[in-house]
Design a protein around this motif. Structure first.
Motif, PDB file in Angstrom:
ATOM      1  N   ALA A   9       0.829  -1.204   0.000  1.00 24.72           N
ATOM      2  CA  ALA A   9       0.000   0.000   0.000  1.00 24.72           C
ATOM      3  C   ALA A   9       0.866   1.259   0.000  1.00 24.72           C
ATOM      4  N   TRP A  10       1.970   1.251   0.762  1.00 24.38           N
ATOM      5  CA  TRP A  10       2.877   2.397   0.754  1.00 24.38           C
ATOM      6  C   TRP A  10       3.540   2.574  -0.614  1.00 24.38           C
ATOM      7  N   PHE A  11       3.891   1.450  -1.255  1.00 28.08           N
ATOM      8  CA  PHE A  11       4.483   1.522  -2.590  1.00 28.08           C
ATOM      9  C   PHE A  11       3.487   2.117  -3.585  1.00 28.08           C
ATOM     10  N   LEU A  12       2.247   1.667  -3.531  1.00 30.47           N
ATOM     11  CA  LEU A  12       1.228   2.206  -4.430  1.00 30.47           C
ATOM     12  C   LEU A  12       0.950   3.675  -4.145  1.00 30.47           C
ATOM     13  N   LEU A  13       1.017   4.083  -2.886  1.00 30.14           N
ATOM     14  CA  LEU A  13       0.860   5.496  -2.558  1.00 30.14           C
ATOM     15  C   LEU A  13       1.975   6.325  -3.193  1.00 30.14           C
ATOM     16  N   GLY A  14       3.197   5.804  -3.181  1.00 32.28           N
ATOM     17  CA  GLY A  14       4.303   6.504  -3.845  1.00 32.28           C
ATOM     18  C   GLY A  14       4.102   6.602  -5.342  1.00 32.28           C
ATOM     19  N   CYS A  15       3.596   5.528  -5.957  1.00 33.79           N
ATOM     20  CA  CYS A  15       3.302   5.561  -7.395  1.00 33.79           C
ATOM     21  C   CYS A  15       2.206   6.569  -7.711  1.00 33.79           C
ATOM     22  N   ILE A  16       1.183   6.611  -6.872  1.00 32.78           N
ATOM     23  CA  ILE A  16       0.090   7.557  -7.079  1.00 32.78           C
ATOM     24  C   ILE A  16       0.579   8.987  -6.920  1.00 32.78           C
ATOM     25  N   ALA A  17       1.408   9.244  -5.917  1.00 34.89           N
ATOM     26  CA  ALA A  17       1.935  10.596  -5.705  1.00 34.89           C
ATOM     27  C   ALA A  17       2.802  11.036  -6.874  1.00 34.89           C
ATOM     28  N   SER A  18       3.641  10.136  -7.372  1.00 32.93           N
ATOM     29  CA  SER A  18       4.486  10.473  -8.515  1.00 32.93           C
ATOM     30  C   SER A  18       3.648  10.698  -9.772  1.00 32.93           C
ATOM     31  N   SER A  19       2.630   9.891  -9.962  1.00 36.42           N
ATOM     32  CA  SER A  19       1.739  10.058 -11.105  1.00 36.42           C
ATOM     33  C   SER A  19       0.981  11.381 -11.015  1.00 36.42           C
ATOM     34  N   PHE A  20       0.576  11.758  -9.809  1.00 36.38           N
ATOM     35  CA  PHE A  20      -0.121  13.018  -9.610  1.00 36.38           C
ATOM     36  C   PHE A  20       0.776  14.202  -9.935  1.00 36.38           C
ATOM     37  N   VAL A  38      10.313  19.020  -8.283  1.00 35.14           N
ATOM     38  CA  VAL A  38       9.974  17.930  -7.365  1.00 35.14           C
ATOM     39  C   VAL A  38      10.778  16.676  -7.709  1.00 35.14           C
ATOM     40  N   TYR A  39      10.873  16.341  -8.992  1.00 30.91           N
ATOM     41  CA  TYR A  39      11.635  15.155  -9.397  1.00 30.91           C
ATOM     42  C   TYR A  39      13.139  15.322  -9.140  1.00 30.91           C
ATOM     43  N   ILE A  40      13.669  16.499  -9.370  1.00 31.07           N
ATOM     44  CA  ILE A  40      15.094  16.738  -9.122  1.00 31.07           C
ATOM     45  C   ILE A  40      15.391  16.683  -7.628  1.00 31.07           C
ATOM     46  N   MET A  41      14.508  17.252  -6.803  1.00 31.44           N
ATOM     47  CA  MET A  41      14.708  17.194  -5.353  1.00 31.44           C
ATOM     48  C   MET A  41      14.587  15.756  -4.843  1.00 31.44           C
ATOM     49  N   SER A  42      13.683  14.978  -5.422  1.00 33.93           N
ATOM     50  CA  SER A  42      13.556  13.563  -5.029  1.00 33.93           C
ATOM     51  C   SER A  42      14.809  12.785  -5.403  1.00 33.93           C
ATOM     52  N   THR A  43      15.340  13.048  -6.581  1.00 35.76           N
ATOM     53  CA  THR A  43      16.564  12.388  -7.009  1.00 35.76           C
ATOM     54  C   THR A  43      17.740  12.799  -6.122  1.00 35.76           C
ATOM     55  N   ALA A  44      17.805  14.074  -5.772  1.00 33.97           N
ATOM     56  CA  ALA A  44      18.877  14.534  -4.880  1.00 33.97           C
ATOM     57  C   ALA A  44      18.758  13.893  -3.500  1.00 33.97           C
ATOM     58  N   ALA A  45      17.538  13.772  -2.991  1.00 35.57           N
ATOM     59  CA  ALA A  45      17.342  13.140  -1.680  1.00 35.57           C
ATOM     60  C   ALA A  45      17.735  11.668  -1.718  1.00 35.57           C
ATOM     61  N   LEU A  46      17.409  10.976  -2.809  1.00 36.20           N
ATOM     62  CA  LEU A  46      17.836   9.585  -2.947  1.00 36.20           C
ATOM     63  C   LEU A  46      19.356   9.478  -3.036  1.00 36.20           C
ATOM     64  N   GLY A  47      19.987  10.413  -3.748  1.00 37.71           N
ATOM     65  CA  GLY A  47      21.441  10.417  -3.836  1.00 37.71           C
ATOM     66  C   GLY A  47      22.098  10.661  -2.490  1.00 37.71           C
ATOM     67  N   VAL A  48      21.565  11.605  -1.708  1.00 39.22           N
ATOM     68  CA  VAL A  48      22.097  11.864  -0.375  1.00 39.22           C
ATOM     69  C   VAL A  48      21.883  10.656   0.530  1.00 39.22           C
ATOM     70  N   ALA A  49      20.731   9.995   0.384  1.00 43.30           N
ATOM     71  CA  ALA A  49      20.465   8.801   1.193  1.00 43.30           C
ATOM     72  C   ALA A  49      21.443   7.675   0.852  1.00 43.30           C
ATOM     73  N   LEU A  50      21.834   7.568  -0.416  1.00 52.02           N
ATOM     74  CA  LEU A  50      22.819   6.555  -0.791  1.00 52.02           C
ATOM     75  C   LEU A  50      24.210   6.887  -0.275  1.00 52.02           C
ATOM     76  N   ALA A  73      12.573   0.716  -3.626  1.00 53.73           N
ATOM     77  CA  ALA A  73      11.121   0.863  -3.754  1.00 53.73           C
ATOM     78  C   ALA A  73      10.726   2.316  -4.005  1.00 53.73           C
ATOM     79  N   ILE A  74      11.395   3.249  -3.340  1.00 59.11           N
ATOM     80  CA  ILE A  74      11.100   4.668  -3.553  1.00 59.11           C
ATOM     81  C   ILE A  74      11.458   5.074  -4.975  1.00 59.11           C
ATOM     82  N   ALA A  75      12.632   4.658  -5.451  1.00 58.75           N
ATOM     83  CA  ALA A  75      13.041   4.987  -6.818  1.00 58.75           C
ATOM     84  C   ALA A  75      12.097   4.357  -7.839  1.00 58.75           C
ATOM     85  N   ALA A  76      11.688   3.126  -7.609  1.00 65.11           N
ATOM     86  CA  ALA A  76      10.762   2.462  -8.534  1.00 65.11           C
ATOM     87  C   ALA A  76       9.400   3.140  -8.530  1.00 65.11           C
ATOM     88  N   ALA A  77       8.925   3.567  -7.370  1.00 64.53           N
ATOM     89  CA  ALA A  77       7.633   4.247  -7.299  1.00 64.53           C
ATOM     90  C   ALA A  77       7.663   5.567  -8.049  1.00 64.53           C
TER      91      ALA A  77
END
Length: 90
Positions: A9-20, A38-50, A73-77
């Protein structure tokens, strides 16, 4: 079984948010820039998390496998939500 449904359900929520976000970007030209921010900030946050995986993982008290599964899962969503909106024709 309940945990798998909860995580799904959390994965689908991420997909829905990205689709929105992608749909809003396709809706109006002014929102297209916001979508990219939003997409660039999400990518930057994933990069910092890595990069800071050891400190962040200990803060959230996650095992290594769970932490990387969460990042994947976040990147895939994000990817699937944006691609679904593009495929539908948004």
């Amino acid at each position: 079984m309940a945990k798998a449904v909860h995580l799904g359900a959390w994965f689908l929520l991420g997909c829905i948010a990205s689709s929105f976000v992608a749909w809003l970007g396709a809706l109006h030209p002014a929102l297209f820039r916001v979508m990219w921010v939003v997409y660039i900030m999400s990518t930057a946050a994933l990069g910092v998390a890595l990069v800071t995986d050891d400190a962040v993982r200990q803060f959230f008290k996650l095992s290594e496998h769970d932490y990387y599964a969460l990042l994947i899962a976040i990147a895939a969503a994000i990817f699937l939500g944006g691609m679904l909106s593009w495929l539908i024709g948004g």
